[in-house]
Scaffold this active site. Structure first.
Site: not given
Ligand code: CA
Length: 440
Positions: A140, A147, A212, A214, A246, A250, A253, A266, A270, A387
């Site tokens: 990834d 971002h 996320e 993607e 993804d 948080r 993380q 992560k 996925t 975000e």
């Molecule tokens: Ca990602």
């Protein structure tokens, strides 16, 4: 090159499959993406999306509909996915299969062919998709400068973008075993949380679960260990694209990421969309690579190429929707959270691939390489909830009267992607969905 326009892109072409001629379908005859439907009573089959149907390639090959060139395949077709076919016969066989399907599915095909092909149609809504490639490795990237700037400024307001960003396509090695197909439920992970800085960490269900938006690309042809892939050759190694969610924890993380980057935050799941949209189908939607600000460094030589600069970008509209438990109960339609575009990525897929192999790392058929969250300049173009809610400080208002900082149990995230350009037929990616289940 993969950017060339040919007769399969002719916007006037129609299919005898009526639903493929609907201007809003993701799957007109100009698209023909690969997939692996699994009809309830049978083994997985290879297929190609057309309108509301999947054209079953296994059946078509066995019935001799695609021409005698594919007869040798009939013997081994039962268990072959795209990885098997590519490894044994090269990516050319997929291009040939798709081209032959194109001839069968076009409106002006021979009436006998159409009659026989009708027996090879599976209703998309009745098919349970599998992964079309056997994904050996998953990487990834972090290629959206918007971002990276958004996330960076939450943690380092004075210095959001790290000094390497405009030189190195940043990425990390992900986990292939937990890649699941659209529609698979996602169990909220547990992990170490250290929100309270005064106390030791605790092992609890993730509190700040996120998605996320993607795009991923599949490696068609790989490279030998110890060799690299020149940027001018990069796209020959890419077979097609899918949507990627993804899922990200948080809070986990934030505690675990230093010094080696994301790990358990992560790797619990996925989600990818089931259709592999080919580079050939995407040719009309190629666009120039990201235009760097004056003063930005030029890419280093091994990442620079005239064609990459002219056509390396891809214009794909990306939309993210949410539907909560309450919204489902009250029949409220999914609510759009964001709309962004893949052409806003700082690095192209060619640059990602070339960089990945530049130290001699061998890429293999079926590897999935994702772009990283695709956000744009505007607030409405932010491709993650982190975000959108600015780390939870600006809750998102939903039409059900609810608010969200991060995902709650029962929330479903639905991602869509499509390409539009004057003078060409709209094509799309289908959906990438996943619903959050409570932790154990
Ligand atoms: Ca990602």
């Amino acid at each position: 090159m993969t950017y060339e326009i040919n007769e399969t892109h002719d916007p006037n072409l129609k299919s005898w499959v009526e639903s493929a001629n609907d201007p809003n379908t993701d799957f007109p005859i100009q698209n023909l993406p690969f997939c692996m439907p699994w009809p309830a009573t049978d083994l997985p089959h290879l297929g190609i999306g057309i309108g509301d149907y999947i054209f079953d390639l296994n059946q078509a090959i066995v019935a001799g509909l695609l021409g005698s060139g594919f007869d040798p395949l009939a013997e081994e077709i039962e268990l072959c996915d795209l990885s098997f076919l590519t490894e044994v016969y090269g990516t050319a066989i997929l291009t040939d299969l798709r081209r032959s399907a194109f001839e069968v599915l076009r409106e002006d095909a021979e009436p006998e062919i159409i009659e026989d092909a009708k027996d090879c149609m599976v209703l998309m809504s009745k098919a349970d998709p599998e992964l079309a490639f056997e994904i050996g490795d998953y990487t990834d990237f972090y290629c959206s400068i918007y971002h990276a700037t958004n996330v960076g400024s939450m943690f380092r307001p004075d210095n959001p973008l790290l000094p390497n960003y405009k030189y190195v396509p940043i990425g990390y090695h992900g986990r292939a075993s937990s890649i699941v197909i659209s529609g698979t439920d996602i169990k909220r992970p547990k992990g170490q949380n250290r929100t309270d800085q005064e106390a030791p960490p605790v092992f609890i269900p993730c509190k700040n679960l996120d998605y996320e938006m993607e795009v991923g690309f599949f490696v068609g042809r790989g490279n030998e260990l110890g060799t690299s892939i020149p940027i001018g050759e990069a796209e020959k190694h890419i077979f097609g694209l899918c949507l990627v969610n993804d899922w990200s924890a948080r809070d986990i993380q934030a505690w675990e990421y230093q010094p080696l980057g994301p790990f358990l935050a992560k790797n619990f799941a996925t989600t990818i969309s089931p259709f592999v949209v080919t580079m050939e189908a995407l040719a009309p939607f190629r666009t120039k690579a990201f235009e760097r600000e004056p003063g930005d460094p030029a890419p280093l030589d091994y990442l620079a190429d005239v064609n990459n600069e002219k056509f390396g970008g891809i214009d794909i509209n990306l939309e993210v929707f949410i539907q909560t438990e309450k919204m489902r109960a009250e029949n409220i339609e999914p609510f759009m959270l964001s709309r962004s575009n893949m052409k806003d990525l700082y690095w192209t897929i060619g640059q990602m691939l070339t960089h990945h192999a530049s130290g001699g790392c061998n890429l293999q058929t079926g590897d999935l390489i994702a772009t990283g969250t695709i956000s744009g300049k505007e607030k409405s173009e932010r491709g993650s909830m982190l975000e959108l809610s600015w780390r939870g400080t600006e809750p998102i208002q939903l039409p059900s009267g609810e608010t969200r900082r991060f995902l709650e149990d029962g929330d479903e995230i639905i991602m869509k992607g499509y390409c539009e350009r004057e003078g060409f037929r709209r094509i799309g990616f289908g959906e990438c969905r996943g619903r959050i289940l409570p932790a154990d």
